[in-house]
Design a protein around this motif. Structure first.
Motif, PDB file in Angstrom:
ATOM      1  N   SER A  14     -25.559   3.461 -58.711  1.00 50.66           N
ATOM      2  CA  SER A  14     -24.109   3.672 -58.769  1.00 50.66           C
ATOM      3  C   SER A  14     -23.451   2.498 -59.464  1.00 50.66           C
ATOM      4  O   SER A  14     -23.813   1.337 -59.241  1.00 50.66           O
ATOM      5  CB  SER A  14     -23.573   3.934 -57.360  1.00 50.66           C
ATOM      6  OG  SER A  14     -22.917   2.845 -56.842  1.00 50.66           O
ATOM      7  N   LYS A  22     -19.631   1.207 -61.497  1.00 53.34           N
ATOM      8  CA  LYS A  22     -18.297   1.383 -62.058  1.00 53.34           C
ATOM      9  C   LYS A  22     -18.343   0.725 -63.418  1.00 53.34           C
ATOM     10  O   LYS A  22     -18.643  -0.471 -63.534  1.00 53.34           O
ATOM     11  CB  LYS A  22     -17.275   0.695 -61.142  1.00 53.34           C
ATOM     12  CG  LYS A  22     -15.851   0.819 -61.599  1.00 53.34           C
ATOM     13  CD  LYS A  22     -14.928   0.213 -60.553  1.00 53.34           C
ATOM     14  CE  LYS A  22     -13.508   0.115 -61.077  1.00 53.34           C
ATOM     15  NZ  LYS A  22     -12.612  -0.489 -60.083  1.00 53.34           N
ATOM     16  N   PHE A  34     -13.918   4.877 -65.380  1.00 54.70           N
ATOM     17  CA  PHE A  34     -15.133   5.671 -65.235  1.00 54.70           C
ATOM     18  C   PHE A  34     -16.128   5.075 -64.240  1.00 54.70           C
ATOM     19  O   PHE A  34     -16.475   3.900 -64.312  1.00 54.70           O
ATOM     20  CB  PHE A  34     -15.809   5.831 -66.607  1.00 54.70           C
ATOM     21  CG  PHE A  34     -17.066   6.648 -66.561  1.00 54.70           C
ATOM     22  CD1 PHE A  34     -17.051   7.953 -66.073  1.00 54.70           C
ATOM     23  CD2 PHE A  34     -18.276   6.106 -66.981  1.00 54.70           C
ATOM     24  CE1 PHE A  34     -18.217   8.700 -66.015  1.00 54.70           C
ATOM     25  CE2 PHE A  34     -19.456   6.849 -66.930  1.00 54.70           C
ATOM     26  CZ  PHE A  34     -19.419   8.159 -66.445  1.00 54.70           C
ATOM     27  N   LYS A  35     -16.570   5.919 -63.325  1.00 52.54           N
ATOM     28  CA  LYS A  35     -17.555   5.512 -62.329  1.00 52.54           C
ATOM     29  C   LYS A  35     -18.659   6.563 -62.265  1.00 52.54           C
ATOM     30  O   LYS A  35     -18.376   7.761 -62.312  1.00 52.54           O
ATOM     31  CB  LYS A  35     -16.857   5.399 -60.975  1.00 52.54           C
ATOM     32  CG  LYS A  35     -17.720   4.763 -59.920  1.00 52.54           C
ATOM     33  CD  LYS A  35     -16.993   4.728 -58.592  1.00 52.54           C
ATOM     34  CE  LYS A  35     -18.027   4.473 -57.505  1.00 52.54           C
ATOM     35  NZ  LYS A  35     -17.459   4.550 -56.177  1.00 52.54           N
ATOM     36  N   LEU A  36     -19.904   6.106 -62.186  1.00 48.53           N
ATOM     37  CA  LEU A  36     -21.033   7.033 -62.233  1.00 48.53           C
ATOM     38  C   LEU A  36     -21.991   6.800 -61.062  1.00 48.53           C
ATOM     39  O   LEU A  36     -22.314   5.666 -60.729  1.00 48.53           O
ATOM     40  CB  LEU A  36     -21.789   6.824 -63.555  1.00 48.53           C
ATOM     41  CG  LEU A  36     -23.110   7.581 -63.733  1.00 48.53           C
ATOM     42  CD1 LEU A  36     -22.854   9.068 -63.944  1.00 48.53           C
ATOM     43  CD2 LEU A  36     -23.888   7.008 -64.914  1.00 48.53           C
ATOM     44  N   VAL A  69     -25.799   8.356 -59.900  1.00 49.42           N
ATOM     45  CA  VAL A  69     -26.914   9.252 -60.209  1.00 49.42           C
ATOM     46  C   VAL A  69     -27.915   9.173 -59.058  1.00 49.42           C
ATOM     47  O   VAL A  69     -28.251   8.073 -58.601  1.00 49.42           O
ATOM     48  CB  VAL A  69     -27.603   8.862 -61.537  1.00 49.42           C
ATOM     49  CG1 VAL A  69     -28.776   9.792 -61.820  1.00 49.42           C
ATOM     50  CG2 VAL A  69     -26.613   8.911 -62.691  1.00 49.42           C
ATOM     51  N   VAL A 127     -25.653  14.198 -60.579  1.00 49.38           N
ATOM     52  CA  VAL A 127     -24.829  13.324 -61.414  1.00 49.38           C
ATOM     53  C   VAL A 127     -23.397  13.470 -60.923  1.00 49.38           C
ATOM     54  O   VAL A 127     -22.830  14.555 -60.949  1.00 49.38           O
ATOM     55  CB  VAL A 127     -24.939  13.699 -62.907  1.00 49.38           C
ATOM     56  CG1 VAL A 127     -24.067  12.771 -63.753  1.00 49.38           C
ATOM     57  CG2 VAL A 127     -26.384  13.634 -63.368  1.00 49.38           C
ATOM     58  N   ASP A 128     -22.861  12.373 -60.441  1.00 48.61           N
ATOM     59  CA  ASP A 128     -21.544  12.386 -59.821  1.00 48.61           C
ATOM     60  C   ASP A 128     -20.660  11.437 -60.641  1.00 48.61           C
ATOM     61  O   ASP A 128     -20.909  10.240 -60.690  1.00 48.61           O
ATOM     62  CB  ASP A 128     -21.721  11.902 -58.373  1.00 48.61           C
ATOM     63  CG  ASP A 128     -20.420  11.776 -57.593  1.00 48.61           C
ATOM     64  OD1 ASP A 128     -19.357  11.648 -58.215  1.00 48.61           O
ATOM     65  OD2 ASP A 128     -20.488  11.781 -56.353  1.00 48.61           O
ATOM     66  N   MET A 129     -19.652  12.005 -61.313  1.00 50.92           N
ATOM     67  CA  MET A 129     -18.824  11.183 -62.202  1.00 50.92           C
ATOM     68  C   MET A 129     -17.366  11.231 -61.786  1.00 50.92           C
ATOM     69  O   MET A 129     -16.845  12.296 -61.473  1.00 50.92           O
ATOM     70  CB  MET A 129     -18.937  11.696 -63.643  1.00 50.92           C
ATOM     71  CG  MET A 129     -20.319  11.511 -64.234  1.00 50.92           C
ATOM     72  SD  MET A 129     -20.411  12.147 -65.923  1.00 50.92           S
ATOM     73  CE  MET A 129     -20.486  13.900 -65.638  1.00 50.92           C
ATOM     74  N   THR A 130     -16.732  10.069 -61.778  1.00 52.85           N
ATOM     75  CA  THR A 130     -15.314  10.014 -61.454  1.00 52.85           C
ATOM     76  C   THR A 130     -14.561   9.439 -62.645  1.00 52.85           C
ATOM     77  O   THR A 130     -14.935   8.391 -63.179  1.00 52.85           O
ATOM     78  CB  THR A 130     -15.070   9.113 -60.224  1.00 52.85           C
ATOM     79  OG1 THR A 130     -15.894   9.575 -59.158  1.00 52.85           O
ATOM     80  CG2 THR A 130     -13.617   9.156 -59.790  1.00 52.85           C
ATOM     81  N   ARG A 159     -13.143  14.363 -60.581  1.00 53.99           N
ATOM     82  CA  ARG A 159     -14.509  14.035 -60.197  1.00 53.99           C
ATOM     83  C   ARG A 159     -15.367  15.273 -60.399  1.00 53.99           C
ATOM     84  O   ARG A 159     -14.939  16.381 -60.082  1.00 53.99           O
ATOM     85  CB  ARG A 159     -14.567  13.615 -58.733  1.00 53.99           C
ATOM     86  CG  ARG A 159     -15.875  12.952 -58.328  1.00 53.99           C
ATOM     87  CD  ARG A 159     -15.786  12.363 -56.930  1.00 53.99           C
ATOM     88  NE  ARG A 159     -15.905  13.397 -55.915  1.00 53.99           N
ATOM     89  CZ  ARG A 159     -17.051  13.830 -55.416  1.00 53.99           C
ATOM     90  NH1 ARG A 159     -18.200  13.324 -55.849  1.00 53.99           N
ATOM     91  NH2 ARG A 159     -17.088  14.769 -54.497  1.00 53.99           N
ATOM     92  N   GLU A 182     -19.394  16.919 -59.963  1.00 60.06           N
ATOM     93  CA  GLU A 182     -20.751  16.784 -59.448  1.00 60.06           C
ATOM     94  C   GLU A 182     -21.592  17.852 -60.128  1.00 60.06           C
ATOM     95  O   GLU A 182     -21.251  19.032 -60.082  1.00 60.06           O
ATOM     96  CB  GLU A 182     -20.775  17.082 -57.943  1.00 60.06           C
ATOM     97  CG  GLU A 182     -20.733  15.876 -57.053  1.00 60.06           C
ATOM     98  CD  GLU A 182     -20.706  16.285 -55.584  1.00 60.06           C
ATOM     99  OE1 GLU A 182     -21.348  17.283 -55.215  1.00 60.06           O
ATOM    100  OE2 GLU A 182     -20.010  15.603 -54.818  1.00 60.06           O
TER     101      GLU A 182
END
Lengths: 555, 180
Positions: free
Chosen positions: A406, A408, A413-415, A417, A444-447, A457, A459
């Protein structure tokens, strides 16, 4: 029931008046110190029949669970109750939760190092291997003890506890009586010289006994069953080691097929933590350790103790399809976890740092041997089996490997996996004949922060599996306008099911509004049939299609 | 249960609040004080919530659990800006883990592994959680210098932390909070 509650409230009111009797100043002071607080939760669902996913026709069309806690405190005195309402209970909750009532009420006061609670109480001895009374509304789990609970600190660092009562059983009480005591000694707090030493030691011990009448024509059943345990904890700077051992005398029950073997459980935990690094290693071995206040109770009913599950728990939809449930008759489990943060401004850390974690957990059967050549394992009325303590059983119940990254990257953008490998023994955990399921899942979780208040966000998840329901794909988009609004759309697609009619979409649309401590949410869509678990305790949730309204608030 | 009795109790409690306001008390709007409950520190010391203090400066109390993704998100998000917050407002964040014996062993590795700088306590038996009437996690409270609860919010979404620090700023300056 009515008379008891009337009596209970009469006591509270008498108490309030008796303190404030006579002089007005005292009364004013009393009233000023009074505090009332509480919370409320409502979950209601409108059900559509959906024969494709197997959602049954619900004759009431709408079902609901609701509860409210009201607490009153005044200095050392407190009292409260919980109102519960199931008309009728939501699908997936035990249908014995039916109607309206006050299954939880208590009054408590602290004086001279004593804390005395009458009515229902929640408590645990050590990590709960011999006694734990707790509640989780989302599981429909509540084994509060109705009776008395006394806690006393006779000396700094020493805590003694005693409990005596009957367990809650839906809107009734279980037939057995539970009595127990616990002592804990925090050595460093007991002796002034040791107060600030880096080496900290504590020890404890507990004893619990249940009584249930018995007049079985065939079996000579023990009316009193005792369980006891000892524990210790040593910590030094970042290191900590915790151990607990519990033993239960013979307790033939429905869960263990009425065998006369004694039971035991061991839990060991090792922790090392320093800034930026955390390591955790734990092992548990339980052997015939289901301990209930009714020998005929099954499932989650009337548990006196608690066996924690060391299997990794996740909130991501696909990997949580296969969640481990504790096996009360015996299991050997372990977990190893490492979490590391690459420092800010380092090569791998970047501006905000980078976090990685690795977790491995595994559960196996315990070793079981026949007591003699003529008696099959687990035969009713016998000693059941022999078990070699240090031998792990061959059958694997569950295995989970998880890697998480994880990071930032910047302000917008924050990711995250994740990779999960899960092996799931459905035959043992769910009880139906099926080969073990081996699944591989990537998340894959993206904010994306659009601006200070708006964020998006997503997923994306994919699970590959040949067995069970086969492969799944999942996509979710969530839009939030902080701090109040929330919208989401998701779809879970079982595209790899070996039966082509079961290659179904489980779509869902949700919105929520939060203001202060109140949250209202609406959800429309399909819910897959499955096991819902918290802390190794699980309930089966049938497939459903419909509209859910939830309201949660506290004051 | 007889409803009359229940209502008489509620009535009494209401009266308590009303009467309380007639007195020139330091807290005229009837804010709730923090309850006194025993918790454990990460190195197994006992801590009573009545000893929560930040020298008259505001405190954030956040209820969370290792298995709760939004909770970990919230605490990670705040962690990135925590130094700035402390410098600006003197605020202190106290993270109350409601993990039970299943996962409480993971708390210290997670807190350290994530390099969080918070004061962390374990509420293994959910005593503090019940006393604070927390249904769902994350649930966040703002406490003023008199240890009174002045604001609370449940759930977390990206950006919520900006509202939180806004509230903390107002509390630090002794301003009254706007109605939501």
């Amino acid at each position: 029931m009515n008379h008891k509650h009337t009596f209970f409230f009469a006591i509270i009111i008498c108490f309030i008046f008796s303190i404030g009797q006579g002089h007005a100043q005292g009364l004013e002071k009393l009233l000023r110190n009074s505090q009332v607080s509480g919370n409320f939760q409502f979950d209601g669902m409108y059900y559509n029949k959906d024969s494709l996913i197997g959602a049954p026709d619900v004759p009431q069309k709408v079902l609901m669970n609701a509860f409210a806690n009201i607490n009153y405190t005044n200095g050392p005195f407190s009292a409260g109750f919980r109102f519960e309402n199931y008309l009728y209970a939501l699908q997936g909750f035990d249908p014995r939760y039916k109607g309206i009532g006050i299954p939880y009420r208590y009054a408590s006061f602290e004086k001279d190092k004593f804390t005395i609670t009458i009515g229902n109480s929640y408590d645990q001895f050590g990590s709960g291997l011999v006694y734990r009374a707790w509640q989780d509304a989302s599981l429909g789990y509540d084994n509060s003890l109705d009776g008395i609970n006394i806690k006393v600190n006779p000396w700094k660092g020493i805590t003694l506890k005693g409990v005596w009562g009957q367990q809650r059983f839906y809107f009734d009480k279980g037939p057995g009586i539970v009595r127990g005591g616990d002592a804990e000694f925090v050595i460093n707090d007991m002796f002034k010289k040791l107060n600030d030493k880096p080496l900290r030691v504590s020890i404890g011990g507990s004893f619990v006994s249940k009584y249930q009448d018995a007049d079985d024509p065939v079996f000579n059943l023990p009316k009193n069953v005792a369980a006891y345990g000892g524990r210790g904890s040593i910590s030094y700077k970042g290191f900590m080691i915790n151990g607990e051992y519990a033993h239960k005398i013979n307790d033939p029950s429905t869960v263990n097929n009425r065998i006369y073997k004694s039971g035991n459980a061991t839990l060991l935990q090792l922790t090392y933590a320093q800034k930026g690094l955390g390591l955790y290693l734990a092992a548990i071995r339980t052997d015939n350790m289901s301990f209930k206040s009714d020998r005929d109770a099954e499932g989650n009913d009337l548990n006196i103790n608690y066996i924690p599950s060391l299997a990794k728990q996740t909130t991501y939809s696909l990997p949580s399809i296969y969640t481990y449930g504790t096996q009360p008759n015996g299991e050997f489990g372990m977990q190893a976890q490492g979490i590391y943060t690459f420092k800010k401004k380092s090569v791998l850390g970047g501006k905000y740092g980078t976090n990685i974690s690795l977790t491995y957990s595994r559960y196996n059967a315990i070793n079981k041997k026949q007591v003699d050549d003529d008696t099959p394992i687990d035969s009713t009325g016998t000693l059941g089996y022999k078990s070699d303590y240090f031998k792990i059983g061959k059958e694997a119940y569950y295995e989970n490997f998880n890697f998480e990254f994880s990071k930032k990257f910047n302000k917008t953008f924050k990711l995250i996996v994740d990779y999960f490998y899960i092996m799931y023994n459905a035959k043992v955990i769910e009880g139906h004949e099926q080969p073990n399921i081996h699944s591989h899942t990537v998340v894959v979780d993206m904010t994306f922060n659009i601006n200070e208040k708006h964020s998006l966000r997503t997923e994306l998840q994919h699970m590959y599996a040949k067995q069970g329901e086969g492969s799944w794909a999942y996509a979710m988009v969530e839009y939030t306008i902080a701090p109040k609004w929330f919208f989401s759309v998701s779809d879970m697609y079982n595209y790899g099911n070996s039966i082509s009619e079961k290659r179904l979409h489980y779509y869902s649309v949700a919105t929520a509004f939060a203001i202060g401590s109140t949250r209202i949410s609406l959800n429309y869509g399909r819910q897959r049939a499955g096991i819902f678990c918290v802390g190794g305790v699980c309930r089966y949730v049938p497939a459903a299609n419909g509209l859910t309204l939830s309201i949660s608030s506290s004051f | 249960m007889k409803p009359t009795l229940c209502f008489s109790l509620l009535f009494l409690c209401c009266m308590a609040t009303i009467f309380g306001q007639n007195e020139p008390v330091p807290n005229p709007i009837g804010l709730k004080k923090l309850p006194a409950v025993e918790l454990k520190t990460l190195d197994n010391k006992t801590f009573n919530t009545k000893d929560i203090s930040n020298d008259g400066k505001p405190i954030i109390i956040s209820f969370w659990a290792t298995w709760c993704k939004p909770c970990v998100n919230e605490l990670t998000t705040i962690s990135d800006v925590y130094d700035d917050w402390k410098e600006e407002t003197g605020v202190k964040l106290i993270a109350i883990s409601i993990d039970d014996s299943k996962t409480s062993g993971n708390v210290s590795p997670l807190v350290n592994g994530k390099s969080w700088d918070y004061e962390v306590y374990l509420d293994i038996n959910s005593d503090f959680r019940r006393a604070m009437n927390v249904n769902l996690v994350p649930h966040t409270f703002v406490i003023n210098g008199n240890n009174e609860i002045v604001w609370q919010h449940t759930s977390f979404s990206q950006g919520s932390e900006l509202q939180l620090i806004d509230i903390v700023r107002k509390v630090a300056k002794g301003q009254t909070l706007p109605a939501e």
